[in-house]
Motif scaffolding. Structure first.
Motif, PDB file in Angstrom:
ATOM      1  N   ARG A 122     -97.928 -26.459  18.512  1.00 52.00           N
ATOM      2  CA  ARG A 122     -97.618 -25.057  18.226  1.00 52.00           C
ATOM      3  C   ARG A 122     -98.286 -24.142  19.253  1.00 52.00           C
ATOM      4  N   GLN A 123     -97.763 -22.913  19.321  1.00 54.34           N
ATOM      5  CA  GLN A 123     -98.444 -21.833  20.042  1.00 54.34           C
ATOM      6  C   GLN A 123     -98.686 -22.139  21.519  1.00 54.34           C
ATOM      7  N   ARG A 176     -88.802 -22.666  21.066  1.00 55.32           N
ATOM      8  CA  ARG A 176     -87.946 -21.500  21.307  1.00 55.32           C
ATOM      9  C   ARG A 176     -86.827 -21.927  22.257  1.00 55.32           C
ATOM     10  N   ARG A 201    -102.084 -15.513  22.965  1.00 54.42           N
ATOM     11  CA  ARG A 201    -100.927 -15.777  22.093  1.00 54.42           C
ATOM     12  C   ARG A 201    -100.316 -14.488  21.591  1.00 54.42           C
ATOM     13  N   LEU A 244     -96.694 -14.364  22.830  1.00 52.71           N
ATOM     14  CA  LEU A 244     -95.780 -14.872  21.799  1.00 52.71           C
ATOM     15  C   LEU A 244     -95.470 -13.873  20.689  1.00 52.71           C
ATOM     16  N   ARG A 245     -96.409 -13.029  20.312  1.00 52.45           N
ATOM     17  CA  ARG A 245     -96.208 -12.202  19.120  1.00 52.45           C
ATOM     18  C   ARG A 245     -95.830 -10.751  19.424  1.00 52.45           C
ATOM     19  N   CYS A 273    -102.363 -24.161  23.663  1.00 50.66           N
ATOM     20  CA  CYS A 273    -101.471 -24.732  22.651  1.00 50.66           C
ATOM     21  C   CYS A 273    -102.353 -25.300  21.551  1.00 50.66           C
ATOM     22  N   ALA A 292     -98.400 -21.308  25.175  1.00 52.18           N
ATOM     23  CA  ALA A 292     -98.211 -20.064  25.930  1.00 52.18           C
ATOM     24  C   ALA A 292     -99.018 -20.106  27.219  1.00 52.18           C
ATOM     25  N   HIS A 332     -84.497 -21.265  17.614  1.00 55.77           N
ATOM     26  CA  HIS A 332     -85.383 -22.408  17.861  1.00 55.77           C
ATOM     27  C   HIS A 332     -84.621 -23.717  17.664  1.00 55.77           C
TER      28      HIS A 332
END
Ligand SMILES: CC(C)(COP(=O)(O)OP(=O)(O)OC[C@H]1O[C@@H](n2cnc3c(N)ncnc32)[C@H](O)[C@@H]1OP(=O)(O)O)[C@@H](O)C(=O)NCCC(=O)NCCS
Length: 142
Positions: free
Chosen positions: A71-72, A109, A20, A24-25, A58, A74, A135
């Motif tokens: 959420r999350q 996103r 992640r 993502l970050r 996820c 990837a 988003h």
């Protein structure tokens, strides 16, 4: 590929956080705080693995007993577009149903809206900024 529930704090969880962070970050110049990760103890954490290597992930966060938020999501850069995301979504939806959730939503996103549309999700509101990127809220009745 095997889909698994990940235990918070496990070796698999460390792999999940790294994935992640990578996908993502860090591309946004951000990372995860210890407090943020600690709160994930409450969530359903999901990973796709080949042998012991994580390919994608996820998580499900409860909003109320009938509604969960995804959420999350990837997938490793080199493996995107090969069906890992679809497999994660199907596993997450089945797990959500098993836990009694009837609706799944997410803050998608903008670049992933087309993916979620293929999975049956619909945009429910206007564009907004989160972590400085565009988003949309999307949702699906399970
Ligand atoms: C978005 C993401 C999770 C999708 O996972 P994936 O493994 O690449 O997706 P899949 O290969 O399972 O694709 C399933 C379908 O969606 C399509 N699709 C995948 N990503 C898409 C995208 N960004 N936009 C439009 N369609 C997309 C695929 O072409 C495929 O279509 P098909 O069934 O007609 O062949 C992944 O690409 C990713 O990690 N992206 C970067 C991080 C990100 O944006 N995460 C989402 C945060 S909300």
């Amino acid at each position: 590929m095997a889909l698994r529930i990940i235990d918070h704090g496990s070796k698999q969880y460390q792999q999940m956080v790294k994935l992640r962070d990578d996908i993502l970050r860090r591309p946004l110049g951000l990372t995860f705080s210890p407090d943020e990760l600690e709160e994930e103890k409450e969530n359903l954490l999901i990973g796709a693995f080949e042998d012991d290597n994580i390919l994608g992930c996820c998580m499900l966060v409860e909003e109320n007993p009938a509604v969960a938020r995804l959420r999350q999501m990837a997938v490793l850069n080199d493996l995107q577009g090969k069906g890992v995301g679809r497999a994660l979504m199907q596993f997450a939806e089945n797990l959500a149903r098993d836990h009694g959730y009837r609706t799944l939503n997410m803050h998608a996103r903008k670049n992933a809206v087309g993916f979620y549309e293929k999975m049956g999700y619909r945009v429910t509101g206007s564009e907004f900024l989160e972590l400085s990127i565009a988003h949309y809220v999307m949702k699906k009745e399970l």
